[in-house]
Design an enzyme around this catalytic site. Structure first.
Site, PDB file in Angstrom:
ATOM      1  N   LYS A 221      18.553 -55.899 106.185  1.00 30.52           N
ATOM      2  CA  LYS A 221      17.417 -55.773 106.881  1.00 30.52           C
ATOM      3  C   LYS A 221      16.246 -56.596 106.921  1.00 30.52           C
ATOM      4  CE  LYS A 221      18.037 -50.802 108.112  1.00 30.52           C
ATOM      5  NZ  LYS A 221      17.384 -49.256 108.024  1.00 30.52           N
ATOM      6  N   ARG A 255      24.841 -47.181 103.964  1.00 32.92           N
ATOM      7  CA  ARG A 255      25.364 -47.674 105.131  1.00 32.92           C
ATOM      8  C   ARG A 255      25.323 -49.418 105.088  1.00 32.92           C
ATOM      9  NH1 ARG A 255      22.996 -49.100 110.125  1.00 32.92           N
ATOM     10  NH2 ARG A 255      23.898 -48.272 111.727  1.00 32.92           N
TER      11      ARG A 255
END
Length: 286
Positions: A221, A255
């Site tokens: 991210k 995840r």
């Protein structure tokens, strides 16, 4: 106990959720699993590497071309049905904020609805309740789906995360979602700047202490990239470091894009914590 589909996971047992993007423009793989054949190969490889959950998404999180609910259903529902047929025991999650997509996904065999946009469509929880599937309740800072935060501020980011996620979780249970099938997610990057996401990681134990299982979506991210000043394809080390910290603080589900590497990190942390024996222990015994 966390119950999802046919699977039961003990409290604190680490669970890997592998990402399978059914989009032509995903930020990480640039559409590598948009077509069915490579997407199914990705599922098979992820399961072989230790993923217990497959998270299928039909719309990329960031800004881009409009994707209607009908198109999102087309990208996901049939694929859910095929994964269900080929892998009857795997937990199937669908990453969506729309109740129409959730309905089609559950009808096709999904076990979990991953609502990454913080309940922006309140009917999605109603779908989860009606189908008796799980729900991920995420903090997204109140921003609209597929938009980026601009100068967003919190008096106390973790206090806001707890207020929102616990409220969504309790509402879901009141609607009929099984309590043992609800997870909460701090929503790294969603409605947050990099400092917010770092603080959410640092204070993750406050979420764990609520008793709800915590899911973290950290993989490659922007907060990792900005912290280390690395482009998307060079964020694995930072992602795994953040995974290790999250595991130590008690997160349960992860995840991820890189399943095998994440599995090794989780096993190492569990062994350091004394929850897992070493796979072999010959040193000093020969």
């Amino acid at each position: 106990m966390l119950r999802l589909g046919r699977r039961e996971f003990e409290a604190g047992e680490p669970v890997i959720m592998a990402i399978v993007n059914r989009t032509p423009d995903s930020f990480y793989d640039r559409g590598a699993t948009f077509r069915d054949a490579p997407a199914l190969d990705r599922v098979e490889r992820a399961v072989a590497e230790g993923a217990e959950v497959i998270d299928i998404g039909g719309v990329k999180a960031g800004p881009g071309d409009e994707v209607t609910a009908e198109e999102e259903v087309r990208r996901t529902a049939g694929f859910v049905a095929e994964v269900r047929r080929r892998f009857p025991d795997v937990v199937i999650s669908v990453d969506t904020w729309r109740h129409e997509v959730g309905e089609a996904a559950c009808a096709a065999g999904a076990d979990l609805l991953n609502d990454a946009w913080g309940g922006v469509d309140p009917r999605l929880a109603e779908v989860a309740a009606r189908h008796r599937v799980g729900l991920v309740c995420t903090h997204a800072g109140g921003v609209a789906p597929r938009t980026r935060p601009h100068r967003i501020a919190y008096d106390d980011v973790m206090a806001d995360i707890l207020r929102v996620t616990l409220g969504l979780a309790e509402r879901a249970v009141a609607l009929g979602v099984p309590r043992e099938s609800v997870l909460i997610d701090p929503g790294h990057d969603f409605g947050k700047n990099t400092r917010h996401s770092l603080e959410a990681t640092r204070r993750l134990g406050e979420m764990v202490e609520t008793g709800w299982p915590v899911l973290v979506s950290l993989s490659n991210k922007d907060f990792v990239g900005e912290t280390l000043d690395r482009p998307v394809k060079e964020r694995l080390v930072g992602t795994l470091a953040t995974t290790a910290v999250s595991a130590w603080l008690g997160a349960q589900m992860y995840r991820v894009h890189e399943v095998a590497e994440t599995r090794q990190v989780l096993e190492m942390v569990a062994s350091i914590a004394g929850r897992r024996a070493p796979a072999v222990a010959r040193r000093g015994l020969a």
